[in-house]
Design an enzyme around this catalytic site. Structure first.
Site, PDB file in Angstrom:
ATOM      1  N   PRO A   2      -6.260  -1.527  11.144  1.00  0.00           N
ATOM      2  CA  PRO A   2      -7.610  -0.996  11.379  1.00  0.00           C
ATOM      3  C   PRO A   2      -8.573  -1.495  10.309  1.00  0.00           C
ATOM      4  O   PRO A   2      -8.192  -1.657   9.165  1.00  0.00           O
ATOM      5  CB  PRO A   2      -7.427   0.525  11.246  1.00  0.00           C
ATOM      6  CG  PRO A   2      -5.960   0.769  11.282  1.00  0.00           C
ATOM      7  CD  PRO A   2      -5.292  -0.491  10.819  1.00  0.00           C
ATOM      8  N   GLU A   3      -9.805  -1.744  10.708  1.00  0.00           N
ATOM      9  CA  GLU A   3     -10.803  -2.245   9.766  1.00  0.00           C
ATOM     10  C   GLU A   3     -11.520  -1.077   9.086  1.00  0.00           C
ATOM     11  O   GLU A   3     -11.292   0.082   9.408  1.00  0.00           O
ATOM     12  CB  GLU A   3     -11.821  -3.110  10.521  1.00  0.00           C
ATOM     13  CG  GLU A   3     -11.205  -4.311  11.190  1.00  0.00           C
ATOM     14  CD  GLU A   3     -10.693  -5.351  10.196  1.00  0.00           C
ATOM     15  OE1 GLU A   3     -11.373  -5.571   9.182  1.00  0.00           O
ATOM     16  OE2 GLU A   3      -9.620  -5.914  10.429  1.00  0.00           O
ATOM     17  N   LYS A  50      -9.607  -1.285   3.262  1.00  0.00           N
ATOM     18  CA  LYS A  50      -8.767  -0.859   4.378  1.00  0.00           C
ATOM     19  C   LYS A  50      -7.719   0.145   3.943  1.00  0.00           C
ATOM     20  O   LYS A  50      -6.686   0.290   4.601  1.00  0.00           O
ATOM     21  CB  LYS A  50      -8.092  -2.080   4.985  1.00  0.00           C
ATOM     22  CG  LYS A  50      -9.083  -3.058   5.591  1.00  0.00           C
ATOM     23  CD  LYS A  50      -8.374  -4.312   6.019  1.00  0.00           C
ATOM     24  CE  LYS A  50      -9.369  -5.305   6.612  1.00  0.00           C
ATOM     25  NZ  LYS A  50      -8.711  -6.562   6.964  1.00  0.00           N
ATOM     26  N   ARG A 303      -5.134   2.647 -30.121  1.00  0.00           N
ATOM     27  CA  ARG A 303      -4.681   3.996 -29.757  1.00  0.00           C
ATOM     28  C   ARG A 303      -3.671   4.498 -30.765  1.00  0.00           C
ATOM     29  O   ARG A 303      -2.895   3.730 -31.334  1.00  0.00           O
ATOM     30  CB  ARG A 303      -4.015   3.976 -28.370  1.00  0.00           C
ATOM     31  CG  ARG A 303      -4.877   3.455 -27.238  1.00  0.00           C
ATOM     32  CD  ARG A 303      -6.154   4.235 -27.054  1.00  0.00           C
ATOM     33  NE  ARG A 303      -5.908   5.629 -26.763  1.00  0.00           N
ATOM     34  CZ  ARG A 303      -5.741   6.126 -25.542  1.00  0.00           C
ATOM     35  NH1 ARG A 303      -5.779   5.317 -24.504  1.00  0.00           N
ATOM     36  NH2 ARG A 303      -5.526   7.404 -25.355  1.00  0.00           N
TER      37      ARG A 303
END
Ligand SMILES: [Zn+2]
Length: 327
Positions: A2-3, A50, A303
């Site tokens: 599906p787009e 998508k 860090r």
């Protein structure tokens, strides 16, 4: 596949369920343990390209807000971060990782790598196949007979029943947990598509191993806590040059990274905290005094790093210098 527009529709179908708790699960997927989703609250729904991403958080009793919500309120109050439900285009890290707060580290706003999530995320990433779809409050019915002549309804990969009585059904899709809605799955230690070879190549360089582990290009989702903990578990000094380590040591380090992150995610989904071995500790589990130092590449992100000089001895490079000299 599906787009984009279909994905937007899928997201619209999921949005009424944001804020609701999953009360029952079903589906045929074996990519994830569907039972892990039981009793979680759907926290957010996002579409990028998508891909659909759903965020889940543990619900901690009915006595008060969850830790996540508390953190959110705090952040909202201080103006540090927009509220969780803000929707599109947000990096997921700030609202999803309450346990990984590092109150003892000085804060350097803006110095963090964007998307450098601390610890594993709790986003479920959906990839849809050619006939992939989502239905809300209804199941897909067979509209023609299959090759054998049966009128068999499509089997959902995942079904989520919510406290409101409504439900979401996911067809023809693959899913996996990930740390951030935009992470490249090949660099995401929580993804089934995590590319070990690429990660090993990145580690096997003259750079100090504790710098490489925080490089989000290779280890998205791997943050400072995971860095400290897995180096302790693998008994590797944080400033060891990756190139000086045997491939088997690097493999073991990766195994720890994947296992630690998965365990952490599992605990997080069940509302439990993980116990740390070295992070923010004064002694290692064997009772040795722990060293704490701020480490990072020159001009890059530095860090606080904790290590045990006895459990994690420095590796000597060829010329006899302790490995490596800090830049
Ligand atoms: Zn020790």
């Amino acid at each position: 596949m599906p787009e984009g527009p279909s994905l937007r529709k899928f997201q619209l179908l999921t949005s009424p369920f944001v804020g609701q708790v999953v009360v029952k699960v079903g589906g045929s997927t074996r990519k994830i343990s569907v039972n892990d989703l039981n009793a979680l609250r759907l926290q957010d729904s996002q579409v990028h390209g998508k891909n659909l991403y759903l965020a889940f958080v543990a619900v901690r009793g009915s006595l008060g807000p969850t830790a996540e919500e508390t953190v959110l309120q705090g952040e909202a109050a201080s103006g540090a971060s927009p509220p969780a439900q803000g929707g599109q285009g947000q990096v997921c890290a700030p609202q999803m990782h309450p346990q990984e707060e590092e109150p003892q580290e000085p804060q350097h706003p803006g110095s963090e790598v964007p998307g450098a999530a601390e610890g594993p995320g709790n986003w479920l990433h959906f990839h849809f196949g050619l006939f992939g779809s989502i239905r809300a409050n209804e199941f897909s019915r067979a509209n023609k007979a299959n090759k054998r002549g049966d009128w068999k309804d499509p089997a959902p990969r995942l079904v989520l029943y919510f406290e409101s009585g409504g439900f979401l059904v996911f067809y023809n899709c693959r899913m996996h947990w990930c740390s951030s809605p935009r992470a490249d799955p090949a660099s995401d230690i929580l993804s089934a598509e995590f590319h070990r070879g690429r990660a090993l190549d990145a580690l096997h360089t003259p750079s100090p191993i504790c710098y490489t582990l925080l490089d989000q290009r290779y280890f998205s989702g791997l943050g400072n806590i995971i860095k400290n903990e897995i180096l302790y578990l693998a008994k590797i000094h944080p400033l060891t040059q990756g190139a000086l380590l045997a491939l088997s040591d690097l493999e073991r380090l990766l195994d720890f990274a994947v296992r630690f992150s998965s365990d952490w995610l599992h605990n997080k989904l069940h509302g439990r905290k993980l116990r740390f071995q070295i992070y923010q500790k004064e002694q290692c589990p064997l009772g040795h005094a722990v060293i704490k130092e701020t480490l990072g590449p020159s001009g890059g992100l530095k860090r606080l790093t904790w290590w045990c000089p006895q459990c994690q001895p420095a590796v000597l490079s060829g010329d006899g210098d302790p490995s490596p000299v800090t830049e």
